[in-house]
Design an enzyme around this catalytic site. Structure first.
Site, PDB file in Angstrom:
ATOM      1  N   THR A 297       4.935  -3.941   4.872  1.00 41.16           N
ATOM      2  CA  THR A 297       5.179  -5.108   4.022  1.00 41.16           C
ATOM      3  C   THR A 297       6.618  -5.280   3.525  1.00 41.16           C
ATOM      4  O   THR A 297       6.894  -6.201   2.749  1.00 41.16           O
ATOM      5  CB  THR A 297       4.249  -5.028   2.795  1.00 41.16           C
ATOM      6  OG1 THR A 297       4.361  -3.708   2.213  1.00 41.16           O
ATOM      7  CG2 THR A 297       2.806  -5.259   3.186  1.00 41.16           C
ATOM      8  N   GLU A 298       7.530  -4.443   3.946  1.00 41.71           N
ATOM      9  CA  GLU A 298       8.878  -4.462   3.372  1.00 41.71           C
ATOM     10  C   GLU A 298       9.560  -5.826   3.472  1.00 41.71           C
ATOM     11  O   GLU A 298      10.223  -6.269   2.536  1.00 41.71           O
ATOM     12  CB  GLU A 298       9.754  -3.396   4.050  1.00 41.71           C
ATOM     13  CG  GLU A 298       9.420  -1.967   3.689  1.00 41.71           C
ATOM     14  CD  GLU A 298       8.363  -1.364   4.600  1.00 41.71           C
ATOM     15  OE1 GLU A 298       8.213  -0.135   4.605  1.00 41.71           O
ATOM     16  OE2 GLU A 298       7.670  -2.125   5.314  1.00 41.71           O
TER      17      GLU A 298
END
Length: 266
Positions: free
Chosen positions: A137-138
């Site tokens: 999810t960065e």
């Protein structure tokens, strides 16, 4: 054992070490303190001939939520040298786990996001409960997953890593199994027992042969990271985190709003 420590390590008499990520109030998200504790613990386990299997789990409902975003926001303001060290802390911890000369098992409950998925990629065996949720999810908060990028590609292959690391979308345990992030998915009430069964199988393997086999597989395929590659990954991570985009993404998360690059809600 200090029950408030960010990482709890218990070594049993049967050659099994249990490593518990212990920041449940923030879903076991890591910061510099947790990474330092993990590095210290992994170094100790690597040197302990009595330890043959290492099981990694999260305290509470979730496995691991990746980097603590409050820490990332602070790190975005660090001077360059300290910012680089912060990124290297993640990069080095992942390398130590990936190359640990023991059999490693990830026991995944609940949420497993960002660097948490990186931890899973670095373990030899990963078992998840059916209700587990995953995500690389960065990019959703404007930072790049470079400290775990090589491990993602190693575990998932470039095709699947590109999809999930570039969209940041969440996916369930069945999809994690399909793409190779985990090896097995079991009902929640079977997770403990199944991990115990895997550990029992692992203890049948000769420890010296395990260490040599693991080192040869990583070395022959180029997956054992050298210092130059780690330095590049850490620098790249720090640069993106300190960028205007990185700061906007972290601010948006903190303020519970959509970042500037996201389409407006209809």
């Amino acid at each position: 054992m200090d029950a408030t420590a960010p990482v709890l390590t218990e070594i049993g008499g049967n050659g099994v070490a249990w490593v518990t990520l212990n920041r449940p109030k923030v879903n076991n998200a890591y910061d510099e303190e947790m990474l330092a504790a993990l590095q210290e613990g992994l170094a100790r386990l690597a040197a302990d001939a009595a330890v043959r299997v290492v099981v990694i789990a999260g305290q509470g409902r979730h496995f691991q939520a990746g980097a603590d975003l409050a820490w990332l926001a602070r790190a975005a303001e660090y001077p360059p040298e300290r910012a680089y060290r912060a990124s290297m802390a993640t990069t080095r911890t992942m390398r130590m786990l990936n190359e640990l000369p023991k059999i490693t098992v990830a026991k995944v409950r609940g949420g497993c996001f960002g660097g948490g998925a990186g931890v899973v990629c670095c373990c030899d065996i990963a078992i998840a409960e059916e209700g587990a949720i995953f995500g690389l999810t960065e990019v959703r908060v404007g930072v790049a997953p470079t400290p775990i990028s090589t491990h993602m590609v190693h575990a998932l292959g470039l095709r699947q890593a590109r999809r999930y690391a570039l969209t940041g979308e969440r996916f369930g345990a069945a999809e994690a199994l399909r793409i190779g992030l985990v090896h097995e998915v079991v009902p929640a009430d079977r997770l403990d027992a199944r991990v115990d069964e895997i550990v029992a199988e692992a203890l049948m393997a000769a420890p010296g042969a395990v260490a040599r086999a693991k080192a040869s597989m990583l070395g022959a395929t180029g997956w054992a990271l050298d210092e130059a590659t780690m330095s590049w990954l850490a620098h790249d991570s720090a640069m993106q985190r300190a960028s205007a985009e990185g700061k906007e993404g972290l601010a948006a998360f903190r303020e519970k709003r959509r970042p500037a690059w996201a389409p407006a809600q209809g």
